[in-house]
Structures are given as C-alpha cells and as structure tokens.
Design an enzyme around this catalytic site. Structure first.
Site, PDB file in Angstrom:
ATOM      1  N   SER A 277      -1.945  26.661 -14.538  1.00 21.76           N
ATOM      2  CA  SER A 277      -2.009  26.552 -16.356  1.00 21.76           C
ATOM      3  C   SER A 277      -3.183  27.642 -17.225  1.00 21.76           C
ATOM      4  O   SER A 277      -3.753  27.774 -16.473  1.00 21.76           O
ATOM      5  CB  SER A 277      -3.285  25.032 -16.251  1.00 21.76           C
ATOM      6  N   LYS A 283      -4.800  22.019 -12.666  1.00 23.77           N
ATOM      7  CA  LYS A 283      -2.933  22.359 -12.551  1.00 23.77           C
ATOM      8  C   LYS A 283      -2.551  23.044 -11.661  1.00 23.77           C
ATOM      9  O   LYS A 283      -3.118  23.431 -11.327  1.00 23.77           O
ATOM     10  CB  LYS A 283      -2.753  22.602 -13.860  1.00 23.77           C
ATOM     11  N   GLU A 290      11.609  22.317 -13.572  1.00 28.08           N
ATOM     12  CA  GLU A 290      11.664  22.353 -14.744  1.00 28.08           C
ATOM     13  C   GLU A 290      12.835  23.189 -15.630  1.00 28.08           C
ATOM     14  O   GLU A 290      13.724  23.083 -16.628  1.00 28.08           O
ATOM     15  CB  GLU A 290       9.842  22.545 -15.151  1.00 28.08           C
TER      16      GLU A 290
END
Length: 466
Positions: A277, A283, A290
């Site tokens: 991130s 993260k 995705e």
C-alpha cells in the site's frame, strides 16, 4: 496520395476518412501471417502459370526482405498504408517492381484478412492452451504436495463439508481442462483456408485454393466464397473460449482473495506475487487475484461487443468486420498475462494446514455424516436430516456441545459422536470423484494422465508458414 482504389476516384481521400478507417496501428500484429499467406499465394500463382519463375523469385525475395524489416523495426510505414496488407504490398512492389504489382492477383483484402486472422487464431489458441496447461501443472503439483491437508468446502459461502485441499485445487484444474477442450475445438473450426474466395465470389483466373490451403497447413479450404469472407464465427468462438478461461481465472482469484484475508488466514502470498500500500505499511495485497477477477469483465465485454457487431451484417464483407481484431488481440493478451501471473502465484502461495483444519473441524461440519450414519442404520434420509438438524439447532442455542447431544441421543450414541473428531469427516468421502483420500488419489492419477494428453495435443504449432 495513391490508394488501392485510386483508379475509381477523382478526388483524394479526406484526412478524416483515413484517420477513422485506418487499422495499421493494430493489425500490423498480423504481419507474420500476412507474409506467410502471401508466400503461399505467390507459390500458387507461379504453379498455375500466372507468375513466371523470375517473377516468383523476385516477389518471394521481396517478401523475405519485407518480413526482415518488419521484424527488426526498420520498416517505414507510409501515410497511405491504411492496413498491414496495404503496407506489405506497397513495400513488395517497391522492392520487386512490376512483378510486385502482381502480388495481389486473384486476391482481395477480404479473403486476405480472413486468412491472416485464421492463422493468428490457430497460433494464439495453441499458445494460450499451453499457458492453461502450465497453470494446471502447478495445480497438480500443489495438489500432490498437499497430502492430507483439508479445509472447509463451502456452499453459499457457508461452511458445508470438509474437503481435501488437493480436491479443492483440482476442481479449478478440471474447469481449466474444459477450457483446453474449447480451445482445441475452436482451433479446429478456424482451420479452414479462405484464400481464393476473392472479394466475395471467387475468380475467373485459374487459382488453386486447395494448393494454397495445403501449403499453409490448413485442414481444408472454404466451401462457399460468400461465407469465407464474411465468417467471423471462429473469432467469436475463440473469444468465448478466452472469456470462459478468464471467468475460471476470476473464480480462482476470488478464492485466493478469500483464503489470504486476515479474517480467514488459510494462506499467505509470496512477496513476489503481492503488492503493498502507498499509505498503509502493514498491507500485503492480492492484486494479481483481484485483477484476474476484474479483467474477466473486460474479456466478456469483448465477446459481447463482437457478437453485437456481427448480428446484423448482410453478406458478404462489410467494414464493420475491422472491429474484430482489437477485441481478439486484447483478449489473447489479457488472458495469457493472467494465466502466467496466476500460475506464479499458485506456485508460490503458502497454505496453512493448521488454520485450514481448525476451520474444517467445527462440529457442525460433520452434520451430513451424522445423517448418513442414521441412514446406514435404516432411517429415511429426510427423517435423519430432521433429527440432526434439531441437534444442531439445540447446540447452537447453547443447550450443550453437539458432541454431547449426539452421544446422549439413543439413535446416535458414542459411535456417531466419534464422527465429530478432528479429521474424521473428510476421510468418509469415498464415492468416485469425491473429496476423500481414496477418490482424490485416483483423481490425481486421472488428472495427470489428462494433462499429459492435452500437452501432447498442443505440443506442436499448427503449420502456417509456406
């Protein structure tokens, strides 16, 4: 400014027309196929006496030079090169002179582009199928390495019954096997040579389309010239095979996102196949998974867009068909990129057997086994379902742990309570194709054999070079 149709028109084409209709910016990708088709066409023209030996040699040499220039980036496109076919013919004519002007004898861009696309589709489906098989190999490897690890199987995203991890992985492998089948089928229907159909009606010249088809390695030539130049079924079929492959990647991607979430914790992504991130230092994001979900929508859109383009076209060729290439090229690219990325992800993902087992060992996961235990003792399944459902309800209401309720029930007792022990339910899946150790061991063997057969099917390129 000279165009292929300049003799018919008194005025030069408008810049806006050229800008709107030009396709060379994307169909240059068909250059190797255009060169291959032109070589075969020139051989055929010489064979039937429409080119002399010297003319054939001059054009063949010019095609070789043009191919080298295109591959090296030396090729200089002209403003009048509206498509790759025009560009190749112009350059061949520059190099071979008058003989080069005979390259287009008995040929239209209509049958020429149909040929190029069929050659591309055959090659692209072959290469994509190999990528699918590469992902399947990784799934098989991970299934074999998973051993007796098990996790919850889900319906409605609710825990249902324990399944071996190998079984879960191979479920995706079998779906991909159907994709390989579809690619093989689509490739077979693309394996028809349209060259010789001309603009729409064939030719009065002594062409030999059978010879051209054989030279290019096609299984057959066209049967109807109108159909040959207007058919894009093979593109739609290729797009469908690619779209469904993208859907299967998306479904695997969704599982990866779920498995690697902190809330579930079934697996951890390798650093090489995760992102971070820009703001949140902690993260580790499953971007590959995705994007596998998201890009499926893009590929599905390409399929539906082409079908909408094709649905109202009269015979034979219409310029609408220019819109078949960009969706095809992008779908091939996105699916192949996705396959390779997901293959790397699945090869390096770390599963956590303890977390998998902890989730799968919830007492309610053995509910079906309890019902089947009653059925084996002679009770009707619907009654057994109600008995166990009542025990589950009472346990969840806080009356007592399920194991105690089962043990105290005279219809079940101590033996049935043992079915709730850790790791026991998954071992009871014994039917062929089921999720237990014995059927999964047999499944792994069959999947490996299937994988080997599919690899053989796509081990060689379909001949395309004259």
């Amino acid at each position: 400014m000279s165009t292929l149709w300049h003799g018919r028109f008194g005025d030069e084409p408008a810049e806006e027309l050229l800008a709107y209709t030009a396709s060379v910016g994307f169909d240059v990708r068909l250059a190797p196929d255009d060169i291959a088709g032109s070589r075969a066409h020139v051989q055929m023209l010489h064979r039937v006496g429409l080119l002399t030996a010297d003319e054939h040699d001059a054009v063949a040499a010019a095609l070789d030079r043009t191919e080298t220039e295109l591959a090296s980036g030396e090729f200089v496109f002209a403003p009048t090169d509206e498509d790759v076919h025009t560009a190749v013919e112009r350059r061949v004519t520059e190099l071979a002179g008058e003989a080069g002007a005979k390259l287009h004898t008995g040929r239209s861009r209509n049958d020429q582009v149909a040929l190029d696309l069929r050659l591309f589709v055959k090659r692209a489906l072959t290469e994509t199928a190999r990528d699918v098989i590469g992902l399947q190999r990784v799934l098989l490897d991970r299934a074999q390495a998973a051993g007796d690890a098990y996790l919850p199987g889900y319906t409605h995203l609710q825990r249902a019954q324990p399944v071996l991890l190998a079984h879960q992985l191979l479920a995706h492998g079998w779906a991909l096997a159907r994709d390989v089948d579809r690619m093989a089928d689509a490739r077979a229907r693309a394996d028809v040579c349209p060259l010789g159909a001309g603009a729409l009606a064939g030719s009065s010249l002594p062409l030999d389309p059978d010879h051209t088809a054989a030279t290019l390695g096609f299984a057959a030539r066209f049967e109807n010239s109108l159909d040959a130049v207007s058919d894009r079924d093979f593109v739609a079929e290729a797009l469908f095979a690619l779209a469904l492959t993208a859907v299967h990647l998306s479904r695997l991607g969704e599982e990866i996102v779920f498995w690697t979430s902190d809330e579930v914790g079934f697996a951890t992504l390798d650093d090489a196949y995760a992102t971070g991130s820009s703001m949140l230092p902690q993260k580790k994001n499953p971007d590959v998974a995705e994007l596998a979900r998201a890009k499926s929508g893009r590929v599905i859109g390409h399929l539906t867009g082409l079908l909408a383009t094709l649905k109202g076209l009269p015979l034979a060729y219409n310029r609408d068909l220019q819109e078949d290439k960009e969706p095809l090229f992008d779908s091939v690219d996105q699916v192949r990129l996705g396959l390779r990325a997901v293959t790397g992800l699945m090869a390096t993902i770390e599963f956590h057997p303890e977390a998998l087992a902890a989730a799968a060992d919830a007492p309610t996961m053995a509910a079906t086994d309890l019902a089947e235990h009653l059925v084996a003792g002679g009770m009707a399944f619907r009654e057994a379902h109600a008995v166990v459902g009542d025990l589950v309800r009472r346990s969840l209401a806080g009356e007592a742990p399920l194991a105690e309720l089962v043990q105290a029930d005279p219809r079940l007792g101590e033996e049935a309570a043992g079915l709730l022990d850790s790791g026991v339910p998954v071992t009871r899946r014994t039917t062929p194709g089921g999720a237990g150790p014995a059927p999964v061991a047999a499944q792994i063997e069959r999947f490996g054999a299937r994988l080997g057969a599919d690899a053989d099917r796509f081990s060689h390129d379909m001949v395309r070079v004259a």
